[in-house]
Motif scaffolding. Structure first.
Motif, mmCIF file in Angstrom:
data_model
loop_
_atom_site.group_PDB
_atom_site.id
_atom_site.type_symbol
_atom_site.label_atom_id
_atom_site.label_comp_id
_atom_site.label_asym_id
_atom_site.label_seq_id
_atom_site.Cartn_x
_atom_site.Cartn_y
_atom_site.Cartn_z
ATOM 1 N N GLU A 57 -18.277 3.821 0.437
ATOM 2 C CA GLU A 57 -17.681 2.624 -0.169
ATOM 3 C C GLU A 57 -18.589 1.395 -0.074
ATOM 4 O O GLU A 57 -18.749 0.670 -1.067
ATOM 5 N N PRO A 58 -19.215 1.113 1.104
ATOM 6 C CA PRO A 58 -20.145 -0.034 1.118
ATOM 7 C C PRO A 58 -21.279 0.102 0.113
ATOM 8 O O PRO A 58 -21.685 -0.892 -0.504
ATOM 9 N N LYS A 59 -21.781 1.335 -0.087
ATOM 10 C CA LYS A 59 -22.854 1.535 -1.064
ATOM 11 C C LYS A 59 -22.343 1.286 -2.483
ATOM 12 O O LYS A 59 -23.041 0.689 -3.318
ATOM 13 N N LEU A 60 -21.133 1.739 -2.774
ATOM 14 C CA LEU A 60 -20.530 1.480 -4.077
ATOM 15 C C LEU A 60 -20.427 -0.021 -4.333
ATOM 16 O O LEU A 60 -20.775 -0.517 -5.421
ATOM 17 N N ILE A 61 -19.987 -0.761 -3.305
ATOM 18 C CA ILE A 61 -19.783 -2.201 -3.468
ATOM 19 C C ILE A 61 -21.110 -2.924 -3.639
ATOM 20 O O ILE A 61 -21.265 -3.779 -4.510
ATOM 21 N N VAL A 62 -22.089 -2.589 -2.801
ATOM 22 C CA VAL A 62 -23.364 -3.307 -2.886
ATOM 23 C C VAL A 62 -24.070 -2.998 -4.213
ATOM 24 O O VAL A 62 -24.671 -3.889 -4.823
ATOM 25 N N ASP A 63 -23.997 -1.756 -4.666
ATOM 26 C CA ASP A 63 -24.610 -1.423 -5.947
ATOM 27 C C ASP A 63 -23.895 -2.125 -7.106
ATOM 28 O O ASP A 63 -24.532 -2.516 -8.096
ATOM 29 N N THR A 64 -22.581 -2.293 -6.982
ATOM 30 C CA THR A 64 -21.847 -3.057 -7.997
ATOM 31 C C THR A 64 -22.373 -4.493 -8.038
ATOM 32 O O THR A 64 -22.610 -5.059 -9.116
ATOM 33 N N GLY A 65 -22.569 -5.075 -6.851
ATOM 34 C CA GLY A 65 -23.111 -6.428 -6.793
ATOM 35 C C GLY A 65 -24.505 -6.512 -7.388
ATOM 36 O O GLY A 65 -24.831 -7.465 -8.108
ATOM 37 N N ILE A 66 -25.344 -5.508 -7.098
ATOM 38 C CA ILE A 66 -26.712 -5.518 -7.633
ATOM 39 C C ILE A 66 -26.698 -5.420 -9.153
ATOM 40 O O ILE A 66 -27.487 -6.086 -9.842
ATOM 41 N N ILE A 110 -22.157 -8.311 -2.511
ATOM 42 C CA ILE A 110 -23.277 -7.893 -1.671
ATOM 43 C C ILE A 110 -23.059 -8.343 -0.232
ATOM 44 O O ILE A 110 -23.322 -7.583 0.716
ATOM 45 N N ALA A 111 -22.555 -9.564 -0.042
ATOM 46 C CA ALA A 111 -22.305 -10.067 1.314
ATOM 47 C C ALA A 111 -21.265 -9.206 2.023
ATOM 48 O O ALA A 111 -21.417 -8.878 3.215
ATOM 49 N N ASP A 112 -20.213 -8.817 1.308
ATOM 50 C CA ASP A 112 -19.161 -7.976 1.911
ATOM 51 C C ASP A 112 -19.720 -6.613 2.306
ATOM 52 O O ASP A 112 -19.440 -6.105 3.398
ATOM 53 N N ALA A 113 -20.520 -6.021 1.424
ATOM 54 C CA ALA A 113 -21.084 -4.701 1.727
ATOM 55 C C ALA A 113 -22.004 -4.769 2.933
ATOM 56 O O ALA A 113 -22.017 -3.866 3.775
ATOM 57 N N LEU A 114 -22.804 -5.823 3.045
ATOM 58 C CA LEU A 114 -23.724 -5.957 4.181
ATOM 59 C C LEU A 114 -22.973 -6.031 5.502
ATOM 60 O O LEU A 114 -23.450 -5.518 6.522
ATOM 61 N N ARG A 115 -21.815 -6.658 5.500
ATOM 62 C CA ARG A 115 -21.015 -6.724 6.733
ATOM 63 C C ARG A 115 -20.524 -5.344 7.151
ATOM 64 O O ARG A 115 -20.246 -5.110 8.329
ATOM 65 N N GLU A 168 -22.123 -2.296 6.248
ATOM 66 C CA GLU A 168 -23.166 -1.277 6.261
ATOM 67 C C GLU A 168 -23.617 -0.939 7.670
ATOM 68 O O GLU A 168 -23.546 -1.758 8.587
ATOM 69 N N SER A 169 -24.164 0.271 7.805
ATOM 70 C CA SER A 169 -24.756 0.685 9.075
ATOM 71 C C SER A 169 -26.076 -0.032 9.286
ATOM 72 O O SER A 169 -26.852 -0.236 8.342
ATOM 73 N N ASP A 170 -26.351 -0.408 10.539
ATOM 74 C CA ASP A 170 -27.621 -1.061 10.875
ATOM 75 C C ASP A 170 -28.780 -0.082 10.926
ATOM 76 O O ASP A 170 -29.937 -0.501 11.020
ATOM 77 N N SER A 171 -28.499 1.220 10.898
ATOM 78 C CA SER A 171 -29.560 2.208 11.094
ATOM 79 C C SER A 171 -30.458 2.353 9.868
ATOM 80 O O SER A 171 -31.584 2.810 9.987
ATOM 81 N N ASN A 172 -29.961 1.965 8.695
ATOM 82 C CA ASN A 172 -30.756 2.089 7.465
ATOM 83 C C ASN A 172 -31.530 0.795 7.247
ATOM 84 O O ASN A 172 -31.095 -0.109 6.536
ATOM 85 N N GLN A 173 -32.708 0.709 7.868
ATOM 86 C CA GLN A 173 -33.485 -0.520 7.810
ATOM 87 C C GLN A 173 -33.898 -0.859 6.386
ATOM 88 O O GLN A 173 -33.841 -2.018 5.958
ATOM 89 N N GLY A 227 -32.490 0.055 3.505
ATOM 90 C CA GLY A 227 -31.332 -0.344 2.716
ATOM 91 C C GLY A 227 -30.903 -1.769 3.025
ATOM 92 O O GLY A 227 -30.609 -2.560 2.117
ATOM 93 N N ARG A 228 -30.887 -2.121 4.303
ATOM 94 C CA ARG A 228 -30.481 -3.482 4.667
ATOM 95 C C ARG A 228 -31.500 -4.510 4.179
ATOM 96 O O ARG A 228 -31.139 -5.610 3.770
ATOM 97 N N ALA A 229 -32.782 -4.153 4.223
ATOM 98 C CA ALA A 229 -33.799 -5.072 3.701
ATOM 99 C C ALA A 229 -33.586 -5.297 2.205
ATOM 100 O O ALA A 229 -33.589 -6.440 1.720
ATOM 101 N N PHE A 230 -33.380 -4.208 1.443
ATOM 102 C CA PHE A 230 -33.135 -4.325 0.006
ATOM 103 C C PHE A 230 -31.930 -5.211 -0.275
ATOM 104 O O PHE A 230 -31.983 -6.152 -1.071
ATOM 105 N N HIS A 231 -30.828 -4.862 0.377
ATOM 106 C CA HIS A 231 -29.568 -5.517 0.047
ATOM 107 C C HIS A 231 -29.564 -6.972 0.491
ATOM 108 O O HIS A 231 -29.007 -7.841 -0.209
ATOM 109 N N THR A 232 -30.190 -7.270 1.625
ATOM 110 C CA THR A 232 -30.266 -8.657 2.077
ATOM 111 C C THR A 232 -31.120 -9.483 1.127
ATOM 112 O O THR A 232 -30.806 -10.653 0.836
ATOM 113 N N LEU A 233 -32.210 -8.894 0.615
ATOM 114 C CA LEU A 233 -33.028 -9.610 -0.364
ATOM 115 C C LEU A 233 -32.273 -9.833 -1.670
ATOM 116 O O LEU A 233 -32.422 -10.878 -2.309
#
Length: 439
Positions: free
Chosen positions: A328-337, A352-357, A359-364, A366-372
Motif C-alpha cells: 500500500e505505501p508503494k501504491l500511494i507513493v507511486d500515485t503521488g509520483i 508522497i509525504a504520507d507514503a514516506l511515513r 515506508e520501511s527504512d531498510s530500502n535506502q 527507495g527512500r532516497a527516490f521518494h524523498t527527492l
C-alpha cells in the motif's frame, strides 16, 4: 588543481551568514578573510596558499591597506576558498556542480588487454570449472530453495546498497544455473531452473538499469524474456516488460514505455492465476508512461485502475515473490509520483509525504527516490526552504548507496534549484551535496 589537493568546502553556516553574503557582494575581502579565519579556521598563511597569493599581501588586505580588484585574483579567491561565483558577482564556477551529478549513460567497462594473475593461494578458474563438473549433483528441492533464497537476498541488498557491487555474484550464479540447463534433468526440475535463471537475468538487467548502462540492461532483460518463454511463464514475462517500460520512461521514451507496458498487461491477462497485485502494479507503470507523455486523462484512468485492482488484493493471494514489494505505501507513493510527473504538485505532495511515513527504512534507494520526489513537489509549490531541507534528508540515504538513477534524481532537483541558487537555503543544500557526494 589535482584531486588530492582540492580545497575543502567552507561551512554552509558561513556561506549563508548575512555578514559573509554582504562582504562578498561588495567584495570587501578584508572582512571575507577575517570571517574565513574566524568561522572556518583558515588562517592567513592557508588563505595565501589556497588563493595563490603571498602571505604579506593577504596580511595587507586583512589590515585594510590593500584591495583586491583584478578579476583573475578575485577568481583565484573564489576557487581557492570555494566561494560560489554568484556571491562575488562572477560566473558560476566549474567546481560548483558536483562531478557526482554527471548522469550520462555509462558504458560497460572494457576488459584490460592483459589481466593480472590471480593470487597464488587461489585456484584458477579452470580448476573451479572442473571441480564443479566433477561434484555436480542433481539439483533437488533444497538446491532450488537455496537459489530462490539467494535471489531474495540479492534484492534486499540491492535495495540497501545498490546493485553494482552485487552484479559479479549475480552473473556468476546466472551462468551456473544456465549451465545446469544443458544437463538432462527431469522436466519439473528443468522448469524450475528456467524460472530461477529468468529471475537472475532480470536482476542482472536491473543492476545495469540502476547504473544507467541501458544497452546492457536491455540485453539481460531480453535474456530473461527468452528464459521465461521456455516455460511459458506469462506473468514473469509481464514483469520483465514492466521493467523495460520503466527504463524507457527514464530514457524519456514514453511511447516505448507505453508499448512495453501494454504488452505486459496483455501477457498477464492471458496468464493463469494473474493476481490483482500484479495487475495493479502494471496499471501504475501505465500511469507513469501516460504521465511522461503528458496525457492527464489517460494517467488518471490508469491510476484509478491501479487502485481498483489493489482493492481486490487479499492476504491469501498467491502473488509471485517479485511483486510483493508493491504494497500500500508503494501504491500511494507511486500515485503521488504520477501526479508529480503531470505537474499536479498540490495533489502529489501529501500522497508522497504520507507514503514516506509508512515506508520501511531498510530500502535506502527507495527512500532516497521518494524523498527527492517530495522535495521536487515542494519546490514546485514555492516552498523553497522546506524543499531544500527535504532534499538534504534525501542526501543521507543517497550517500549510502551506489545508484546512478538516484544521481539522476539529484540532478533533476539540482537543476530545478537554478533560479534560487543565490538563496541561503539553496547554498546550504549545495554545500551539503558536495560534502556527502564528493567528486
Amino acid at each position: 588543481m589535482p584531486e588530492t589537493s582540492r580545497p575543502q568546502e567552507l561551512p554552509a553556516r558561513l556561506l549563508t551568514d548575512a555578514e559573509m553574503i554582504e562582504a562578498c557582494r561588495v567584495r570587501d575581502f578584508a572582512r571575507v578573510f577575517r570571517l574565513v579565519k574566524a568561522r572556518a579556521g583558515i588562517y592567513p598563511s592557508m588563505i595565501a596558499r589556497r588563493c595563490d597569493l603571498t602571505p604579506s599581501r593577504v596580511g595587507e588586505v586583512m589590515a585594510g591597506r590593500r584591495q583586491l580588484v583584478h578579476m583573475d585574483v578575485i577568481e583565484r579567491v573564489a576557487d581557492g576558498l570555494r566561494i560560489p561565483g554568484h556571491m562575488l558577482g562572477l560566473a558560476r564556477r566549474s567546481w560548483e556542480t558536483p562531478t557526482a551529478l554527471t548522469v550520462s549513460e555509462r558504458q560497460p567497462p572494457q576488459e584490460a588487454a592483459v589481466q593480472e594473475p590471480a593470487p597464488a593461494t587461489l585456484p584458477g578458474s579452470e580448476v573451479d570449472s572442473f571441480l564443479a563438473l566433477a561434484s555436480r549433483a542433481d539439483p533437488g528441492p533444497s538446491t532450488l530453495r537455496a537459489l530462490q533464497a539467494s535471489i531474495e537476498d540479492y534484492w534486499r541488498r540491492d535495495d540497501q546498497h545498490g546493485g553494482e557491487v552485487l552484479r559479479p555474484a549475480v552473473v556468476g550464479q546466472l551462468r551456473y544455473v544456465v549451465g545446469l540447463l544443458h544437463d538432462g534433468y527431469p522436466e519439473p526440475i528443468r522448469q524450475e531452473l528456467y524460472g530461477v535463471a529468468a529471475e537472475l537475468a532480470r536482476l542482472t538487467g536491473w543492476t545495469y538499469f540502476d547504473a544507467r548502462q541501458y544497452s546492457q540492461a536491455r540485453a539481460y532483460f531480453a535474456e530473461a524474456l527468452q528464459l521465461a518463454k521456455q516455460v511459458d511463464d506469462r506473468q514473469f514475462i509481464a514483469n520483465v516488460l514492466a521493467c523495460m517500460s520503466l527504463q524507457a520512461t527514464y530514457q524519456d521514451k514514453p511511447g516505448d514505455a507505453l508499448a512495453y507496458v501494454n504488452a505486459a498487461q496483455d501477457a498477464a491477462r492471458g496468464a493463469p492465476g494473474a493476481t490483482p497485485r500484479v495487475m495493479s502494479m502494471l496499471s501504475m507503470r501505465e500511469a507513469f508512461a501516460h504521465a511522461t507523455l503528458g496525457s492527464r486523462t489517460a494517467t488518471h484512468a490508469a491510476l484509478s485502475e491501479a487502485h481498483r485492482q489493489f482493492d481486490c488484493t487479499r492476504p491469501g493471494d498467491s502473488d509471485p515473490t517479485w511483486v510483493r514489494y508493491f504494497d500500500e505505501p508503494k501504491l500511494i507513493v507511486d500515485t503521488g509520483i504520477a501526479h508529480g510527473r503531470l505537474g499536479e504538485a498540490a495533489t502529489a505532495e501529501p500522497l508522497i509525504a504520507d507514503a514516506l511515513r509508512r515506508e520501511s527504512d531498510s530500502n535506502q534507494r527507495g527512500r532516497a527516490f521518494h524523498t527527492l520526489w517530495l522535495a521536487r513537489t515542494q519546490l514546485q509549490r514555492g516552498k523553497l526552504e522546506q524543499a531544500c531541507r527535504t532534499a538534504t534528508d534525501a542526501l543521507e540515504h543517497a550517500s549510502a548507496i551506489a545508484s546512478q538513477r538516484v544521481t539522476g534524481h539529484l540532478r533533476e532537483f539540482y537543476d530545478q534549484l537554478g533560479p534560487h541558487r543565490n538563496e541561503p537555503t539553496a547554498i546550504a543544500f549545495e554545500a551539503r551535496l558536495r560534502e556527502l557526494l564528493p567528486a
